[in-house]
Design a protein around this motif. Structure first.
Motif, PDB file in Angstrom:
ATOM      1  N   GLN A 106       1.262  -4.616   4.600  1.00 40.16           N
ATOM      2  CA  GLN A 106       1.089  -4.638   3.148  1.00 40.16           C
ATOM      3  C   GLN A 106       1.284  -6.037   2.580  1.00 40.16           C
ATOM      4  OE1 GLN A 106       3.651  -1.733   1.354  1.00 40.16           O
ATOM      5  NE2 GLN A 106       2.799  -0.039   2.516  1.00 40.16           N
ATOM      6  N   TYR A 148      -3.060  -6.409  -4.952  1.00 40.66           N
ATOM      7  CA  TYR A 148      -3.290  -4.997  -5.253  1.00 40.66           C
ATOM      8  C   TYR A 148      -3.570  -4.842  -6.745  1.00 40.66           C
ATOM      9  CZ  TYR A 148      -1.315  -4.085  -0.650  1.00 40.66           C
ATOM     10  OH  TYR A 148      -1.078  -4.068   0.703  1.00 40.66           O
ATOM     11  N   MET A 191       2.610  -3.989  -3.337  1.00 40.52           N
ATOM     12  CA  MET A 191       2.016  -2.702  -3.677  1.00 40.52           C
ATOM     13  C   MET A 191       3.025  -1.779  -4.352  1.00 40.52           C
ATOM     14  SD  MET A 191       0.005   0.025  -1.235  1.00 40.52           S
ATOM     15  CE  MET A 191       1.449   0.410  -0.269  1.00 40.52           C
TER      16      MET A 191
END
Length: 236
Positions: A128, A137, A192
């Motif tokens: 991530q 994101y 995120m």
């Protein structure tokens, strides 16, 4: 006759001589999966600034080193607990463009409960963060309702949701909020979890209601409409 003597007579000799084999506990398959790191991302492994200790019964530290990713959008670091190794691999069999990318794989030294529980978590955080510092994101939100609108004023998000007062939310320093038009909000960032958490805070100010369909929707969220309840019941 004693119980031990009874067992000696009943159990064959070759079974008595066999010793139980140690059974290894399974390791997370998600943690063993390699992480693709783009060549545009700079990375380094450095010791943890303030390592968290285990309880007094253990002599090892919980988090011993960090792996830091630097990209066009910022810098993020993942804490790796002691007992997990980060191994660099030049290529991977399933990808043809291996010369432009690096692959990291986590390997477990011990079978401690904490290390096993963090095996897959650390791998997912590495993936991530590597994507976040490169592309980031984004979470879109849509305002549905008569008179609903949003605007950004300095470090605050001003929402008009049909109340007698405006709803003001402070925007965190590591989150970016854009309002391309009054009924559309775009929340973006490199982490995120923080992006989705802030989007959930905005949605909580006016959740979609199932009778008129008014509210704040995240992405392609849909609200299933209900029939309005009659005050006098069903008339025959």
């Amino acid at each position: 006759m004693k119980f031990k003597e009874f067992l000696r007579e009943r159990i064959p000799k070759y079974l008595r001589e066999l010793s139980p084999l140690p059974v290894a506990k399974p390791v997370s398959f998600i943690g063993a999966k390699p992480v693709i790191i783009d060549s545009r991302i700079k990375y380094r492994i450095e010791p943890a600034i303030n390592p968290l200790p285990y309880p007094k019964t253990h002599k090892m530290t919980m988090f011993k080193h960090n792996i830091v990713f630097e990209g066009p959008l910022g810098k993020l670091g993942v804490q790796i607990p002691e007992g997990l190794n980060v191994v660099e691999e030049d290529g991977y069999e399933e990808n043809e463009s291996a010369d432009k990318e690096f692959y990291y794989r986590l390997k477990s030294k011990w079978q401690r409960r904490f290390v096993r529980s963090m095996f897959g978590t650390c791998r997912q955080l590495m993936e991530q963060y590597a994507y976040g510092v490169l592309d980031g994101y984004k979470v879109p939100l849509t305002l549905v309702g008569v008179g609903f609108r949003a605007s950004v004023e300095g470090e605050n998000l001003d929402l008009r949701l049909g109340f007698c007062h405006p709803v003001i939310i402070k925007i965190p320093s590591d989150i970016k909020v854009e309002v391309p038009f009054p009924t559309r909000i775009i929340v973006s960032g490199i982490t995120m979890g923080k992006v989705k958490n802030f989007a959930a805070i905005i949605r909580s100010k006016y959740k979609p209601e199932p009778y008129k369909g008014k509210g704040i929707y995240i992405g392609e969220e849909k609200c299933y409409m209900k029939k309005r309840k009659s005050q006098y019941g069903n008339k025959r």
